[in-house]
Design an enzyme around this catalytic site. Structure first.
Site, PDB file in Angstrom:
ATOM      1  N   HIS A 122       0.873  -1.179   0.000  1.00  9.57           N
ATOM      2  CA  HIS A 122       0.000   0.000   0.000  1.00  9.57           C
ATOM      3  C   HIS A 122       0.912   1.232   0.000  1.00  9.57           C
ATOM      4  CE1 HIS A 122      -2.761   2.962   1.847  1.00  9.57           C
ATOM      5  NE2 HIS A 122      -3.744   2.194   1.447  1.00  9.57           N
ATOM      6  N   ASP A 199       3.242  -4.901   7.950  1.00  9.01           N
ATOM      7  CA  ASP A 199       2.023  -4.096   7.878  1.00  9.01           C
ATOM      8  C   ASP A 199       0.848  -5.047   8.088  1.00  9.01           C
ATOM      9  OD1 ASP A 199      -0.281  -2.808   7.100  1.00  9.01           O
ATOM     10  OD2 ASP A 199       0.588  -1.856   5.329  1.00  9.01           O
ATOM     11  N   GLN A 202      -4.333  -5.356   6.957  1.00  6.94           N
ATOM     12  CA  GLN A 202      -5.328  -6.265   6.365  1.00  6.94           C
ATOM     13  C   GLN A 202      -5.287  -7.666   6.989  1.00  6.94           C
ATOM     14  OE1 GLN A 202      -7.677  -5.311   4.332  1.00  6.94           O
ATOM     15  NE2 GLN A 202      -6.900  -3.338   3.676  1.00  6.94           N
ATOM     16  N   LYS A 225     -10.167  -0.783  10.749  1.00  5.49           N
ATOM     17  CA  LYS A 225     -10.319  -1.954   9.877  1.00  5.49           C
ATOM     18  C   LYS A 225     -10.646  -3.206  10.686  1.00  5.49           C
ATOM     19  CE  LYS A 225      -7.029  -0.342   6.367  1.00  5.49           C
ATOM     20  NZ  LYS A 225      -7.826   0.196   5.261  1.00  5.49           N
ATOM     21  N   CYS A 363      -4.717   2.442  -3.707  1.00  4.09           N
ATOM     22  CA  CYS A 363      -3.496   2.987  -3.098  1.00  4.09           C
ATOM     23  C   CYS A 363      -2.317   2.047  -3.278  1.00  4.09           C
ATOM     24  CB  CYS A 363      -3.684   3.295  -1.617  1.00  4.09           C
ATOM     25  SG  CYS A 363      -4.924   4.528  -1.310  1.00  4.09           S
TER      26      CYS A 363
END
Ligand code: 7TS
Length: 404
Positions: A122, A199, A202, A225, A363
């Protein structure tokens, strides 16, 4: 048994209509909806507790501080960190990565050094590193991926040199749904003494993440999220690393003593938390994580896996369907294109049917360039989605395909 209808009743927004049609919300990769438990905790805190944290001797301030710090412990347990000193509250994944890129850059990056990111990051795990590299005269290197959307670890081996300062990689791609072998990446980097940032934006909503098991040095995720409020997120860092890094922002909270000549900094985690934190959001984030805990992550995973497999199966029956991202390890994100229908047209027409999907580059422009496309339509599933909703999506796509 996982009762999805009972779960849905906790999310008032799911029973609303758009354009006179029942809402089918399949944009969970962008943000998730909030259960009552989260929203009510925020309302309750503003109505009954609100006071600034860490600075008042008065009752409300103590109570707000207790809620805020108890939330840090909930986060620690949720990701299985060793200590609450390792849990830094930020505004989200983006701020977590900017914090790390700045502080790590100041502490240890020099001209000619390198930062490794993956081909499927991202923008928020590319641009902060690029900005730091520009400041320091360092170079960004990229782990390539296959056409299926899997990272090429043999190429990573070559990228890891004595110039590499950090490896930054997403655990789950927000476009392809690929679940990356981050544990393996961590092992490879550690063999050469290089730290790793994962990261988790997600992954945290969809799978058990365990800092002791992953052994990554840093980990970032966003509250919104994972059913929590906007404006709050987390940077996890191993204590030994965080001790070595200088603060990101200056201000209240992050100091021990200030004179005009010199300031000394507060202990962890406060050294990285300048200013009034969003203590209402941290409390609500803890409620969201508890909500997930109560449902059981293994139940959520099973539900989402079944739903994703069902969706893949149904979508593939559509003529001209092209699924973007065919990794063997696939999470609850499906990107696709149908025939030569533009992704924006597809998204706009699905919206008219009450179906919320995301369209565009998500993104991840470098990833789009790698794939040779401008964008995709993306359906991303969550713990409250149903097979009936998948059917509505598939019917919608069929209708639109016939129109074209
Ligand atoms: N990293 C990944 C892998 C993401 O998917 C996102 C947001 C971020 C970082 C940034 O998170 P933020 O909360 O700081 O904004 N991804 C998306 C998306 O896929 N659609 O909208 C936002």
């Amino acid at each position: 048994m996982y009762n999805v209808n009972k779960v849905r009743a906790d999310f008032p927004i799911l029973s609303r209509e758009v354009y006179g049609k029942p809402l089918v919300y399949l944009d969970n990769g962008a943000t998730t909806q909030k259960p009552r438990q989260v929203v009510e905790a925020m309302v309750d805190e503003y109505y009954n507790v609100n006071a600034n944290v860490h600075r008042g001797v008065h009752f409300l301030s103590q109570q707000a501080t207790d809620l805020h710090e108890a939330s840090r412990e909930v986060v620690r347990a949720f990701i299985h960190a060793r200590s609450t000193n390792e849990i830094i509250f930020t505004r989200g994944t983006t701020e977590s990565i900017n914090l790390l890129a700045f502080s790590l850059g100041e502490a240890m990056v020099k001209e000619g050094d390198e930062v490794v990111v993956s081909a499927m990051e991202h923008h928020s795990n590319i641009v902060p590193w690029q900005m730091m590299c520009e400041r320091k005269g360092a170079l960004l290197r990229v782990i390539p991926m296959t056409d299926e959307g899997e990272l090429q670890l043999d190429a990573l081996e070559e990228l890891l040199t004595e110039r590499t300062r950090i490896v930054c990689c997403t655990q789950v791609s927000n476009v392809l749904g690929t679940v990356n072998p981050v544990k393996e990446i961590v092992r490879m980097a550690h063999d050469k003494g290089i730290p790793v940032l994962v990261d988790g934006a997600q992954s945290v909503p969809h799978m058990q993440v365990d800092m002791q098991d992953l052994d990554c040095d840093f980990f970032a995720f966003s509250g919104h999220k994972v059913y929590g409020p906007t404006g709050v997120g987390v940077l996890y860092g191993k204590e030994a690393w965080l001790e070595k890094l200088p603060p990101y922002q200056g201000g209240g909270e992050m100091i021990k003593n200030v004179t005009f000549q010199k300031t000394t900094y507060n202990a962890l985690p406060y050294k990285f938390e300048a200013g009034t934190p969003d203590y209402v959001a941290t409390h609500a984030l803890a409620k969201a994580l508890n909500y997930v805990n109560d449902l059981g992550m293994e139940n959520i995973e099973a539900h989402e896996r079944e739903l994703t497999l069902y969706a893949l199966e149904q979508l593939q029956r559509i003529e001209g369907m092209r699924i973007i991202g065919r990794a063997r390890q696939h999470d609850a994100v499906i990107s696709f294109l149908v025939g030569d229908i533009h992704h924006l047209d597809m998204g706009t027409l699905l919206d008219r049917l009450g179906i919320a999907v995301r369209t565009g580059h998500h993104c991840a422009e470098p990833l789009m360039r790698r794939l040779g496309i401008e964008g995709t339509v993306r359906a991303s599933f969550s713990l409250y989605n149903t097979k009936e909703e998948v059917d509505v999506l598939v019917d919608g796509i069929e209708r639109i395909r016939k129109m074209f």
